[in-house]
Every structure is written in structure tokens, then in C-alpha cells.
Scaffold this motif. Structure first.
Motif, mmCIF file in Angstrom:
data_model
loop_
_atom_site.group_PDB
_atom_site.id
_atom_site.type_symbol
_atom_site.label_atom_id
_atom_site.label_comp_id
_atom_site.label_asym_id
_atom_site.label_seq_id
_atom_site.Cartn_x
_atom_site.Cartn_y
_atom_site.Cartn_z
ATOM 1 N N ALA A 273 0.966 -1.127 0.208
ATOM 2 C CA ALA A 273 0.021 0.017 -0.057
ATOM 3 C C ALA A 273 0.820 1.416 0.036
ATOM 4 C CB ALA A 273 -1.012 -0.094 1.258
ATOM 5 N N THR A 274 2.042 1.293 0.815
ATOM 6 C CA THR A 274 2.977 2.358 0.851
ATOM 7 C C THR A 274 3.504 2.802 -0.425
ATOM 8 O OG1 THR A 274 3.513 1.900 3.166
ATOM 9 C CG2 THR A 274 4.996 3.451 1.609
ATOM 10 N N VAL A 275 4.043 1.754 -1.385
ATOM 11 C CA VAL A 275 4.312 1.831 -2.767
ATOM 12 C C VAL A 275 3.368 2.365 -3.660
ATOM 13 C CG1 VAL A 275 5.382 0.635 -4.644
ATOM 14 C CG2 VAL A 275 6.273 0.117 -2.212
ATOM 15 N N GLN A 276 2.122 1.645 -3.493
ATOM 16 C CA GLN A 276 1.290 2.212 -4.408
ATOM 17 C C GLN A 276 0.745 3.711 -4.041
ATOM 18 O OE1 GLN A 276 0.637 0.607 -6.769
ATOM 19 N NE2 GLN A 276 0.398 -1.729 -6.759
ATOM 20 N N HIS A 277 0.832 4.004 -2.815
ATOM 21 C CA HIS A 277 0.407 5.359 -2.356
ATOM 22 C C HIS A 277 1.408 6.555 -3.214
ATOM 23 C CE1 HIS A 277 -0.840 8.822 -0.107
ATOM 24 N NE2 HIS A 277 0.238 8.931 0.553
ATOM 25 N N VAL A 278 2.783 5.907 -2.949
ATOM 26 C CA VAL A 278 3.659 6.951 -3.714
ATOM 27 C C VAL A 278 3.453 6.938 -4.920
ATOM 28 C CG1 VAL A 278 6.073 7.138 -3.817
ATOM 29 C CG2 VAL A 278 5.470 6.376 -1.575
ATOM 30 N N LEU A 279 3.266 5.870 -5.688
ATOM 31 C CA LEU A 279 3.108 5.790 -7.196
ATOM 32 C C LEU A 279 1.880 6.759 -7.368
ATOM 33 C CD1 LEU A 279 4.196 2.199 -8.215
ATOM 34 C CD2 LEU A 279 5.588 4.220 -8.218
ATOM 35 N N ALA A 280 1.030 6.728 -6.803
ATOM 36 C CA ALA A 280 -0.306 7.504 -7.026
ATOM 37 C C ALA A 280 -0.077 8.866 -7.080
ATOM 38 C CB ALA A 280 -1.372 6.850 -6.233
ATOM 39 N N ALA A 281 0.724 9.383 -5.954
ATOM 40 C CA ALA A 281 1.002 10.652 -5.970
ATOM 41 C C ALA A 281 2.149 11.200 -7.109
ATOM 42 C CB ALA A 281 1.860 11.002 -4.542
ATOM 43 N N LEU A 282 2.929 10.322 -7.588
ATOM 44 C CA LEU A 282 3.832 10.524 -8.749
ATOM 45 C C LEU A 282 3.187 10.862 -9.856
ATOM 46 C CD1 LEU A 282 6.883 8.050 -8.150
ATOM 47 C CD2 LEU A 282 6.566 10.446 -7.141
ATOM 48 N N ARG A 283 2.062 10.106 -10.178
ATOM 49 C CA ARG A 283 1.197 9.929 -11.316
ATOM 50 C C ARG A 283 0.380 11.325 -11.396
ATOM 51 N NH1 ARG A 283 0.384 4.293 -9.955
ATOM 52 N NH2 ARG A 283 1.905 2.998 -11.419
ATOM 53 N N GLN A 284 -0.211 11.636 -10.128
ATOM 54 C CA GLN A 284 -1.144 12.593 -10.029
ATOM 55 C C GLN A 284 -0.292 14.114 -10.517
ATOM 56 O OE1 GLN A 284 -2.940 13.145 -6.132
ATOM 57 N NE2 GLN A 284 -4.203 14.927 -6.855
ATOM 58 N N THR A 285 0.880 14.129 -9.719
ATOM 59 C CA THR A 285 1.613 15.326 -10.067
ATOM 60 C C THR A 285 2.149 15.301 -11.809
ATOM 61 O OG1 THR A 285 2.387 15.131 -7.874
ATOM 62 C CG2 THR A 285 3.468 16.511 -9.497
ATOM 63 N N SER A 286 2.358 14.110 -12.107
ATOM 64 C CA SER A 286 2.837 14.336 -13.470
ATOM 65 C C SER A 286 1.635 14.597 -14.634
ATOM 66 C CB SER A 286 3.767 12.906 -14.008
ATOM 67 O OG SER A 286 2.973 12.023 -13.707
ATOM 68 N N ASN A 287 0.546 13.903 -14.210
ATOM 69 C CA ASN A 287 -0.582 14.187 -15.106
ATOM 70 C C ASN A 287 -0.936 15.709 -14.925
ATOM 71 O OD1 ASN A 287 -0.781 11.677 -15.753
ATOM 72 N ND2 ASN A 287 -2.300 11.041 -14.269
ATOM 73 N N PHE A 288 -0.758 16.274 -13.870
ATOM 74 C CA PHE A 288 -1.203 17.833 -13.654
ATOM 75 C C PHE A 288 -0.054 18.704 -14.484
ATOM 76 C CE2 PHE A 288 0.373 21.442 -11.250
ATOM 77 C CZ PHE A 288 -0.661 22.166 -11.151
ATOM 78 N N LEU A 289 1.022 18.521 -14.428
ATOM 79 C CA LEU A 289 1.972 19.238 -15.269
ATOM 80 C C LEU A 289 1.719 18.907 -16.569
ATOM 81 C CD1 LEU A 289 5.338 18.298 -13.087
ATOM 82 C CD2 LEU A 289 3.787 20.590 -13.292
ATOM 83 N N VAL A 290 1.521 17.596 -17.323
ATOM 84 C CA VAL A 290 1.041 17.359 -18.598
ATOM 85 C C VAL A 290 -0.081 18.399 -18.958
ATOM 86 C CG1 VAL A 290 0.559 15.711 -20.246
ATOM 87 C CG2 VAL A 290 2.383 15.207 -18.837
ATOM 88 N N ARG A 291 -1.117 18.252 -17.978
ATOM 89 C CA ARG A 291 -2.643 19.127 -18.586
ATOM 90 C C ARG A 291 -1.883 20.693 -18.554
ATOM 91 N NH1 ARG A 291 -4.769 15.655 -14.696
ATOM 92 N NH2 ARG A 291 -4.609 17.446 -13.226
ATOM 93 N N GLU A 292 -1.145 21.058 -17.969
ATOM 94 C CA GLU A 292 -0.758 22.468 -17.924
ATOM 95 C C GLU A 292 0.236 22.729 -18.899
ATOM 96 O OE1 GLU A 292 -2.112 24.896 -16.008
ATOM 97 O OE2 GLU A 292 -3.491 23.549 -15.013
ATOM 98 N N GLY A 293 0.638 21.795 -19.908
ATOM 99 C CA GLY A 293 1.526 22.165 -20.820
ATOM 100 C C GLY A 293 2.771 22.010 -20.752
ATOM 101 N N VAL A 294 3.274 21.432 -19.651
ATOM 102 C CA VAL A 294 4.656 21.465 -19.388
ATOM 103 C C VAL A 294 5.383 20.140 -20.435
ATOM 104 C CG1 VAL A 294 6.541 20.650 -18.057
ATOM 105 C CG2 VAL A 294 4.343 21.713 -16.874
ATOM 106 N N ARG A 295 6.330 20.650 -21.230
ATOM 107 C CA ARG A 295 6.872 19.754 -22.312
ATOM 108 C C ARG A 295 7.930 19.117 -21.813
ATOM 109 N NH1 ARG A 295 8.392 24.279 -26.400
ATOM 110 N NH2 ARG A 295 8.634 25.308 -24.688
#
Length: 513
Positions: A273-295
Motif C-alpha cells: 500500500a505504501t508503494v502504491q500510495h507513492v506511485l499514485a502521488a507521482l502519477r497525479q503530479t505528472s498528469n497535472f504538469l502535462v495538462r498544464e502544458g509542461v513539455r
């Protein structure tokens, strides 16, 4: 079991071997047969002059013979018999799985492997390491491939820091004012300045007849159809956010292999669960940056003050340096041992972490680890764990001896001198092994020869005690003091107040052979 079996061009004969059945066929692939360590087999290899199975080379029974005596010693796990003639391979060879008679079936062998792997993964993640700490080994360049155990260790150790940093980046992302110009239709122009007028005058090819427009009076009846407009806007597409996105994507891609490891399902649910929680935070942040147009990142902004000072960004930059430069070669080697199912080598590495864990629990002191790596053995000469105010556990050290030089697996130093020797032995025997010496244990017990070696350590190195640890079920200590005292624990021995020799059962925690 069979007396003879043929696979490819080789025929193997002996009293104890067999083929895999059911699901074991897939689990042990590409092995075709299993055999036992420390057991003689005879292999017929037509046209072969030598038979190789790293690190062994088996000669024929006599010159010109095509029959070979094969015996694996101190070698467990995956192996491959390859016949050679004139220095070149002959035929496809034969893939084997070498088992220990202590765990005599493929199922028992696999269960022990899973137990060792899970325990090793948990123990190795117990103690921290960092690029500037003695537990890391610096590298000028990043290693392109990292072992799954390293990734597990990194995510468990740094998971809280990663998730906190990601939260800060999403809450307060770094922005910059982006200035640009674009060609707009005249009706869309919102402001004009000297640069606008110069652009109009320098590009008469854009003029068109428009006598009704006020600007046409100055341009002889013409007006620009399009005008270059200077604009500015806030953007997240900064070098710092590109760096963050690149690092998070690198981490998530690398960590994606964890759930496909054979030991993943054996990890405690809390760690999964700890690993999955960390990976979820990483994916959430990377998706946020992609949506904001970060190249995609082009150049690493190493001199950026944002990466040095801004909360969230400075943590990710530090963790990126650790991830890219820090290595845990023992875990890399452990992964190699897992891949070839080398249980004996895994037990030696596991015993180091287990001893350190027991000392950490008993002394309530976090150890300072100094890990050294051997490309052949995993643990390297000089690997140590220092417990401030108590002592240091050192691997494979060679202290002065008044007789022949001796090198125990582990030495416990107190006050600068060795006091206790510990040998990790992946071997034991049945309950009748020591009956002739007045010992009648139940279960599996240590080998008497190993105990004799502890006498040699204690005498030649002038130690307080010398003991073996092994994956059996019987512990026994021969105390030089009166026998009225209760049996000591391994920690009692390491504290230096129980002189003598002995053996302590130290099996992996999960499951039985």
C-alpha cells in the motif's frame, strides 16, 4: 525421481533427480530437470570433450570418454550443462535446477526462495542510506538499469518525502511570465505601440485597400490586414517543471516493474500500500504538469535557484541526485541471486541484514552501514555496521592470529578488538548427527564440523565466543562458565559476557522447509 533421463543430446544418470510437473514447469523455466547439490551424476555427452556449468568444468571419466561425472558443490539454483569440443559448444546443452537436500522438492526450494526474498526486501528497507552517507557508493554516471529491490528500498525510504514534495508542487507550482508575439487580424489587435507601427511600416505586403479605416489616411488608402502583436501570459512550462516531470516519469516507469516481481505478492499489504500510495502521488503530479502544458526536458537547470530553494522543488532535486548517483550494489547482486535462485548466496546476504536488525532492536541504536560489494559474492570485504557506543559488526575481516590466518564471516568488535566471531552456514543435517556426542535435538541441527571450526576461531583469534548461524531448528551453546545459567541468546553472546562456542538457528521468518 528417475535413474536416467535424456534431454536434448545429453543423458543424465543417477539416483536422485527428476522433472518438473504442473505449475513448476513454468516457475522453473528454462530448467528441464532438477538435481541435488553434493551428489554424483553421470552424464553421457556424445562428441564432447568437456562439460561446462559455470563455475564448474567437468572432464571426462578418462581420456576419449564421452561420459562425465557431474557434481555441484556450493552451487544452488539455475545452471546449464554445456558440452564442448575443440573449444566450441556442441549442441544446445541442458538447463538444470540445483536443489539442496535440506529443501528436497522444487516446491520447498521455491518456498524458501520466496521467504528469503521477502525477508531480505523488508530488512534492506529498514535502514536508510543517502549519497553522502557511508551506506552509499557514489557513481560519476547513473546506472541505466536498477534492480527492483533497489527501487523498493528507495520508494519505502523516501516515499513520505516524495509525496510531500509532489503535494507542494501541485499547490504552488513555479510559474514564469512568457512573452511572445503572434500575427493577428487587425480587428483582434488590443494594443499598439512603437513596435507595432514599425512592424506595419516594414511589411507593406500585408496592406490591403481600406479607405474607410482611419489608419488608411496615413497609408494612402491602405491598411494592414494583419499585425504582429506582442503578448505575455503566466505559464508552468518552465525548465524547473520540465525537470520535475522528467524525474517523476522516470520513477514511475522504473517502479512499474515492481508488481511483476515474483516476490511482490509476498510483501506485507502495508508495504504494498505504501508503494502504491507513492506511485499514485507521482502519477497525479505528472498528469497535472502535462495538462498544464509542461513539455519534455531539454536541458537540466542545475543552477536554478528554484531547484535549490523552493519547497518541494528542492526536495525533488535532492532525491533525483540520490536516485541517479546513489547505488545499492548489494541489492543489485541480491536481485541477480534471486533471478538464478541462488539460495545459499541469498542466505548469506540475508544473515547480514538479520544480524544488523537484531542488534538494532536490542541496542536501540540506528547503525551506520558501510556496504561494500563483491561482484561474485554480493557482500564485499569490509562491509560493516557500526553501533555507536556498543561495537561494530564487520564482514570477512582478518584479525591477527597466532596460528594460521582465519577469516570468519562476521566479527563483532568492541573497544577496537574482536570479541565474537559469527559464521553463516547454509547447511545442516538430521537429528541423529550429534547423538554420538550426547546431543539429542529434535528437528534439523548444525554440523559438528562447523562447531569444531568455532573452537579454532575462538582459540586462534583470542575471542570471547564463536558461533554459527544456520537455517535449522536447533540452537545450542557450550558455555565455559558453570552450566547453571540459562541458555544465552545470540544478542547475549554479542554483548561479550558469555564465553564459549555454539550454534544458533536463524531460519528466514516466513514459512517452513
Amino acid at each position: 525421481m528417475s535413474n536416467a533421463a535424456q534431454a536434448t543430446a545429453l543423458t543424465i544418470r543417477g539416483d536422485a533427480f527428476g522433472t518438473f510437473e504442473g505449475g513448476d514447469t513454468t516457475r522453473f523455466s528454462p530448467a528441464q530437470l532438477w538435481i541435488y547439490e553434493w551428489t554424483d551424476y553421470w552424464v553421457d555427452a556424445p562428441g564432447a570433450q568437456e562439460l561446462h556449468a559455470r563455475p564448474h568444468c567437468f572432464p571426462p571419466l578418462y581420456p576419449g570418454a564421452e561420459t562425465f561425472r557431474v557434481r555441484f558443490e556450493n552451487t544452488l539454483g539455475r545452471s546449464h550443462l554445456q558440452p564442448y569440443a575443440q573449444g566450441r559448444p556442441v549442441g544446445p546443452g541442458l538447463s538444470l535446477e540445483v536443489l539442496s537436500k535440506k529443501y528436497p522438492t522444487p516446491a520447498a526450494h521455491l518456498q524458501l526462495l520466496r521467504t528469503l526474498t521477502q525477508d531480505l526486501a523488508q530488512l534492506s528497507a529498514t535502514f536508510p542510506y543517502a549519497p553522502t552517507a557511508p551506506t552509499s557508493i557514489g557513481a560519476a554516471r547513473a546506472t541505466p538499469i536498477r534492480s527492483p529491490l533497489f527501487l523498493l528500498h528507495f520508494l519505502l525510504q523516501q516515499g513520505e518525502a516524495l509525496t510531500t514534495a509532489c503535494t507542494l508542487v501541485r499547490a504552488q507550482p513555479h510559474q514564469s511570465l512568457r512573452q511572445y508575439s503572434e500575427l493577428l487580424d487587425l480587428a483582434l489587435v488590443s494594443s499598439a505601440g512603437p513596435d507595432t507601427l514599425l512592424d506595419v511600416l516594414h511589411h507593406p505586403e500585408r496592406w490591403h485597400p481600406a479607405p474607410h479605416l482611419p489608419i488608411a489616411r496615413a497609408l494612402r488608402g491602405f491598411a494592414p490586414q494583419q499585425v504582429q502583436q506582442h503578448r505575455s501570459e503566466q505559464t508552468l512550462d518552465t525548465p524547473e517543471n520540465r525537470f520535475v516531470l522528467a524525474f517523476l516519469l522516470e520513477l514511475t516507469r522504473a517502479a512499474g516493474q515492481l508488481t511483476h516481481q515474483p516476490w511482490w505478492t509476498d510483501l506485507p499489504p502495508a508495504r504494498q500500500a505504501t508503494v502504491q500510495h507513492v506511485l499514485a502521488a507521482l502519477r497525479q503530479t505528472s498528469n497535472f504538469l502535462v495538462r498544464e502544458g509542461v513539455r519534455a526536458q531539454q536541458v537540466l537547470p542545475q543552477q536554478s535557484r528554484v531547484l535549490m530553494r523552493c519547497e518541494g522543488y528542492n526536495t525533488l532535486y535532492r532525491l533525483w541526485q540520490e536516485f541517479r548517483r546513489a547505488r545499492h550494489p548489494m541489492l543489485d547482486h541480491a536481485q541477480d541471486a534471486i533471478d538464478v535462485r541462488n539460495i545459499a548466496q541469498l542466505y548469506e546476504m540475508w544473515s547480514f541484514y538479520q544480524l544488523v536488525h537484531q542488534l538494532h532492536t536490542a541496542l536501540n541504536v540506528t547503525p551506520e552501514l558501510r556496504l561494500r560489494h563483491s561482484p561474485t559474492e554480493g557482500l564485499g570485504y569490509g562491509t560493516s555496521a557500526h553501533f555507536e557506543g556498543h561495537g561494530t559488526l564487520v564482514y570477512n575481516d582478518q584479525p591477527p592470529s597466532y596460528a594460521l590466518p582465519l577469516r570468519p564471516d562476521y566479527l563483532w568488535y568492541q573497544g577496537g578488538r574482536p570479541t565474537v566471531a559469527v559464521d553463516a552456514k547454509f547447511r545442516f543435517e538430521g537429528v541423529t548427527a550429534l547423538e554420538s556426542e550426547g546431543v539429542n535435538p529434535r528437528g534439523t541441527t548444525f554440523k559438528a564440523d562447523d562447531l569444531y571450526k568455532m573452537h579454532a576461531y575462538r582459540d586462534a583469534l583470542q575471542l570471547v565466543a564463536a558461533v554459527i548461524v544456520y537455517p535449522g531448528s536447533t540452537s545450542r551453546f557450550y558455555d565455559t562458565a558453570p552450566a547453571t545459567r540459562p541458555p544465552p541468546t545470540l544478542i547475549d553472546i554479542l554483548r561479550g559476557d558469555r564465553p564459549g562456542v555454539g550454534a544458533f538457528a536463524m531460519p528466514p521468518h516466513l514459512g517452513e522447509p
